[in-house]
Design a protein around this motif. Structure first.
Motif, short mmCIF file in Angstrom:
data_model
loop_
_atom_site.label_atom_id
_atom_site.label_comp_id
_atom_site.label_asym_id
_atom_site.label_seq_id
_atom_site.Cartn_x
_atom_site.Cartn_y
_atom_site.Cartn_z
N SER A 84 -39.39 -11.81 36.81
CA SER A 84 -40.42 -10.77 36.74
C SER A 84 -41.66 -11.32 37.41
N ASN A 88 -33.75 -13.09 38.99
CA ASN A 88 -34.38 -11.78 38.74
C ASN A 88 -35.70 -12.01 38.00
N ASP A 146 -42.95 -8.13 27.85
CA ASP A 146 -42.08 -8.98 28.69
C ASP A 146 -42.92 -9.38 29.89
N THR A 199 -36.72 -10.97 29.96
CA THR A 199 -36.48 -9.61 30.43
C THR A 199 -35.17 -9.08 29.86
MG MG Z 1 -38.47 -11.57 33.34
#
Ligand code: MG
Ligand code: ATP
Length: 1024
Positions: free
Chosen positions: A162, A160, A383, A112
């Motif tokens: 995804s 963090n 991503d 990301t």
């Molecule tokens: Mg990610």
């Protein structure tokens, strides 16, 4: 490449193809480690970028670095994500081919972050300045914080992480300026909404809302500020995580981003209402009635129903009942406690998932380019959630890992294929490299009808009693022999310890993952009760209303299962990616603890292996470590060979051949392809590069000298052209001046001539100039030629037209001279002139010799006054004048010299010698004075003998050279002009005897005064 070659001994190699021991994983990992320790997180395998997550901020992403990488060839600078971005962007512009950047790696490896860096880089590719472009750029960048807030969460792998797949197309116009974008999202891990593993969190937005909302907003939404209070938020962690996440700040960022992406205040209010609506569902608890049916207290619902504006009772009924349509008839049955809790959670998950979909659509609308007709090129960014292994892996991990399997396959196929194609196209022989093709795993998951997804679907759709257990049984029975599948039933004794009865294990490309089948069927079915859908349709909140369209209720066809939907969307994604030219970024995680500066060899080694990086390198190195287009190769190294330096005139391939011969490459060292040279060993290239570095010094000196010469020459040329320009300008100026003067002169001459021709006319425009000039000239001439004495009568001639002025001037001038003359006169001179005036009055035009006399000035006296006064006794008289005269005797006119003295009262005749008085003539006795009109000098004083007391001797006949002077003085003394008589021929005079004598004046040949025979005095004058 140049920089890489220089730095190769210092911090490993910047491109793995230059690694001598390219078959060794240890050497590979060592190289990564060496560079990682120096904060060099990027390394290439040819065009593929390997990125190791530093877990700390490194100052390599600022604007100046962006500028360094912009428009620079890929290999010319150290490896960087900007180099990949720039290469893809430039390829898109140059070749008009859509591009995509595939970022892969396991969870927490930095995908990301990498995609954000790329987005930032391409958003700065701005060739025009305009508000619209800035707007698009801002929205592209600002879409990230929104999607991360709603789609990312803290996991045990990544703070963090995804929890959805994202593919974003950035659209560019023909100038390469970003003009819009489209986001596709893939399978959100919605189970997280209601359940989180220990140490993990729900999606960020829930915490952000609780911590970051203002008290008024919280009030309106009916939520508190304590995250630990909420069941949906406190299962994994017991308190807000202050270490890496600042929810309050992040909430402000999200609100700002929403604003940028066109979310009105109203939209935001609706959006957060739905979030709170989902969150508060976690707080709902059910009671049990006598029939074991679930009930819910209406009071607990009003706060929730307000958020989406629906009826409390309707909500209560939807949460505790289940309706199904049976042959067009709606049949409702109550839910028990367990079912109601399940329905509540399914509802919360469903609403949140649809909310996320709505959010992506809304962002897409704000990213949509304004001018639809413009043809655009796109650069796609993938991503997606990374490969992950948790303690308990469920349906979501199964999907996520399947997705990564597909991407890995794409990577393998494309890299090997393109490499192979290159050799094929270039006509180079190459040995196929053995690599693990994970197609077998993909097939295991998605093939029809034997794949896991098909079996799962079958189990979901099959009538009768189906459960996760029956599903696992089917899996074991059908796939038991598959090398990549293992279940408790199919495993041998040793493996059985690791696989529980409700689990199965897949041997993924990235390792073994054990999945718990618990919930597989439910999650795959993904059913939401009709009552809840109907409820949502009736809400007034625009978002929930849009998320649950009535078409869905009307559609009686059973929707695809979640697994199949995901498989289909992945298939579409693969098609999208295959239609584009790919660039690869392979992310590696250096440790499992999110720690900076920690590089665990084992962990990295594992990733290097399963990512297929070694195979990738081997393929790249299959025979040849380096390849370059002939143009580029010749361009770079041509200075090393006299034949190719500075220019090679023939085909570049021949130039490269000449160069290789000169560099003494052996046959084994290189191969000539159709358009590229392939160099087998890095050492050959290094030797060439080293030679180039040495050569560069010589070239630099040469270039320096040339440049200085060139610079000086330029300066000189500039100076010379400046001089020429100045001279030309000056000449032009002078010539213009001369031309103007000549033109004016010609005009003046023409006017002058015209004026001259018309000079006789009265003053008019035509002759005005000439006349003025004539005037001017005349006046100038006059200035030099003015008469300066009273007697000078000259006067310059003047043009006719000036006659009057000339006359006036002449008179003026004369007056002026006269005036000056008069002012300058002495008393004597004045007296003299007055006497001259009298002389003029008496004689002008009367006596011939008068004109000659004018110029002879009168004297006061011709004889000495002193002598006279000695002999002549004067009492009352003053002597006025005296002169010598000739006296003609009255008897015979004999001549005697005498002196004539004139006093105020009388005239005396004196003896010339002794000045004794001979005669005195009182003015009383002087009757007249006669003289002729001729030139003679004789004059006669007529005396009245009766009056004269002296002896009467008659009149006096006298002559004098000073006739005029004497007569004038006498007349003035007598004060009577009338006394003078001018006779013409004859004059009588009285003699002493009383007789009369006569004097005859005549003109003749001789001048004489004689006595004639008839006793007359004859005065003869030469005629003239
Ligand atoms: Mg990610
Ligand atoms: N280039 C980088 N510089 C500094 N820190 C980084 C970089 N890349 C990643 N990180 C750190 O690693 C964390 C995880 O990265 P990221 O979220 O990009 O992983 P991911 O591969 O997307 O994982 P997932 O598959 O779980 O989404 C980031 O939050 C950041 O702290």
């Amino acid at each position: 490449m140049e920089a890489a070659l220089h730095a190769r001994d210092k911090v490993g190699v910047q491109d793995f193809v230059l690694l001598e021991d390219f078959k060794s994983v240890t050497a590979f990992v060592e190289n990564l480690k060496k560079r990682f320790q120096e904060n060099l997180i990027y390394t290439y395998i040819g065009p593929v970028l390997i990125s190791v997550n530093p877990y700390k901020s490194i100052n390599i992403y600022n604007d100046s670095v962006i500028e360094t990488y912009r428009n620079v060839n890929f290999y010319e600078l150290p490896p960087h994500i900007y180099a990949v971005s720039d290469a893809a962007y430039r390829a898109m512009r140059r070749e008009f081919h859509d591009q995509c950047v595939l970022i892969s790696g396991e969870s927490g490896s930095g995908k990301t972050e990498a995609s954000k860096k790329i987005l930032h880089y391409i958003a700065t590719c701005n060739h025009q300045e305009s508000n619209e472009i800035d707007r698009v750029k801002d929205r592209l960048l600002q879409s990230n914080p929104i999607l991360e807030a709603f789609g990312n969460a803290k996991t045990n792998r990544n703070d963090n992480s995804s929890r959805f797949g994202k593919y974003m197309d950035v659209q560019f116009d023909f100038k390469g300026t970003p003009v819009g974008g489209v986001i596709l999202n893939y399978l959100l891990e919605k189970s997280r909404v209601v359940k989180q593993a220990t140490g993990e969190r729900n999606f960020h937005i829930f915490y952000q809302l609780v911590e970051g909302a203002s008290p008024e907003m919280r009030n309106a939404l009916g939520i508190s500020d304590d995250v630990t209070k909420y069941h949906y938020l406190n299962q994994g962690i017991q308190a807000a995580d202050p270490s890496t996440i600042n929810d309050k700040e992040d909430f402000a960022t999200v609100c700002q981003a929403l604003k940028t992406c066109d979310f009105s205040a109203e939209d935001q209010k609706d959006l957060f209402s739905v979030v709170a609506f989902v969150l508060l569902h976690g707080e709902l608890t059910f009671n049990e009635d006598k029939e074991n049916n679930a009930t819910i207290a209406l009071e607990s619902l009003s706060a929730i129903s307000n958020l989406v504006e629906c009826e409390d009772s309707q909500l209560a009924s939807a949460l505790t009942n289940k309706s199904i349509m049976a042959e067009g008839v709606k049949v409702t049955s109550p839910l028990n406690l367990e079912q109601a809790s399940y329905a509540r959670d399914a509802f919360a998950k469903g609403v949140y998932e649809r909310l996320f979909g709505w959010l992506v659509n809304k962002i897409n609308r704000s990213l949509a380019k304004e001018k639809q007709q413009t043809k655009t090129r796109v650069l796609g960014l993938l991503d997606i959630y990374g490969f992950e292994i948790f303690d308990t892996n469920s349906f979501e991990q199964f999907c996520i890992n399947y997705c990564n399997e597909k991407l890995q396959q794409l990577f393998i196929t494309l890299t090997l294929k393109s490499e192979q194609d290159e050799y094929l196209n270039e006509g180079i022989e190459w040995e196929p490299v053995q690599y693990f093709n994970n197609k077998i795993i993909c097939d295991l998951v998605d093939s029809k009808p034997t794949g896991i997804i098909s079996i799962l679907d079958e189990e979901c759709l099959r009538p009768g009693a189906t459960s996760d257990e029956t599903f696992l049984e089917k899996l074991s029975s059908r796939l038991g022999g598959h090398p990549h599948f293992l279940s408790h039933a199919s495993a041998d004794v040793a493996d059985r310890k690791n696989i529980k009865r409700h689990e199965f294990q897949l041997l993924h490309y990235a390792g073994e993952v054990t999945y718990s089948t618990e919930g597989f069927l439910d999650k795959n079915n993904d059913l939401l009760y009709r009552d809840l859908k109907e409820l949502m349709l009736s809400t007034k909140n625009p978002i929930t209303k849009q998320c649950f369209p009535d078409t869905e209720l009307k559609n009686m066809k059973r929707p695809d299962t979640a697994g199949t939907q995901f498989k289909i969307s992945l298939g579409q994604l693969m098609d999208i990616l295959l239609s584009k030219q790919p660039s690869y970024i392979r992310c590696i995680k250096p440790n499992d603890n999110k720690q900076s500066n920690v590089f665990v060899n084992q962990i990295v080694r594992h990733q290097v292996k399963y990512l297929g990086l070694m195979e990738n390198l081997r393929v790249r190195r299959a025979g040849f470590a380096y390849r370059r287009h002939y143009d580029n190769f010749l361009h770079r190294y041509k200075s090393l060979c006299p034949e190719t330096w500075p220019f090679y005139k023939g085909p570049t391939k021949d130039g490269v051949s000449a160069l290789c011969r000169h560099l003494q490459y052996t046959e084994e060292d290189y191969k000539m392809g159709r358009s590229k040279i392939f160099i087998r060993f890095p050492r050959v290239l290094f030797a060439t590069e080293d030679a180039l570095q040495l050569r560069k010094h010589d070239l630099a000196t040469e270039i320096q000298a040339k440049f200085r010469g060139f610079f000086q020459q330029k300066a000189y040329q500039k100076m010379r052209s400046s001089v020429t320009r100045i001279a030309a300008t000056w000449k032009m100026y002078c010539a213009k001046k001369i031309m103007c003067t000549r033109r004016d002169a010609a005009r003046t001459i023409r006017r002058f001539i015209n004026g001259f021709i018309q000079r006789k006319k009265p003053l008019c425009h035509e002759n005005e100039m000439y006349v003025n000039h004539a005037r001017y000239k005349f006046v100038l001439h006059l200035l030099d030629n003015l008469p300066n004495s009273v007697l000078d009568k000259s006067w310059p001639t003047c043009p006719d037209i000036l006659q009057q002025a000339s006359d006036d001037l002449r008179e003026l001038n004369m007056r002026n001279i006269v005036r000056s003359y008069c002012i300058g006169l002495t008393t004597e001179k004045k007296t003299q002139l007055e006497q001259k005036v009298v002389a003029e009055r008496l004689f002008k035009n009367k006596k011939s010799s008068y004109d000659q006399s004018i110029a002879v000035p009168f004297e006061d006296s011709r004889l000495s006054k002193k002598r006279i006064t000695k002999t002549v006794k004067l009492t009352t008289e003053d002597i006025l004048y005296s002169c010598m005269v000739t006296k003609y005797d009255r008897n015979g006119y004999r001549q005697r010299q005498r002196c004539l003295v004139i006093t105020t009262e009388s005239a005396y005749v004196l003896n010339e010698k002794n000045f004794k008085v001979k005669e005195r003539i009182s003015f009383n006795c002087l009757k007249g004075i006669s003289t002729s009109a001729l030139k003679d000098a004789v004059f006669i004083l007529h005396v009245d003998s009766t009056q004269n007391n002296a002896k009467t001797k008659g009149d006096f006949v006298l002559s004098s050279d000073f006739l005029y002077e004497a007569i004038v003085k006498l007349v003035i003394a007598v004060q009577n002009d009338e006394i003078l008589h001018i006779v013409s021929e004859r004059c009588t005079h009285r003699m002493s005897s009383g007789k009369e004598g006569s004097v005859e004046f005549n003109t003749g040949a001789k001048s004489l005064v004689t006595r004639s025979k008839n006793k007359m005095l004859v005065v003869g004058i030469i005629s003239c």
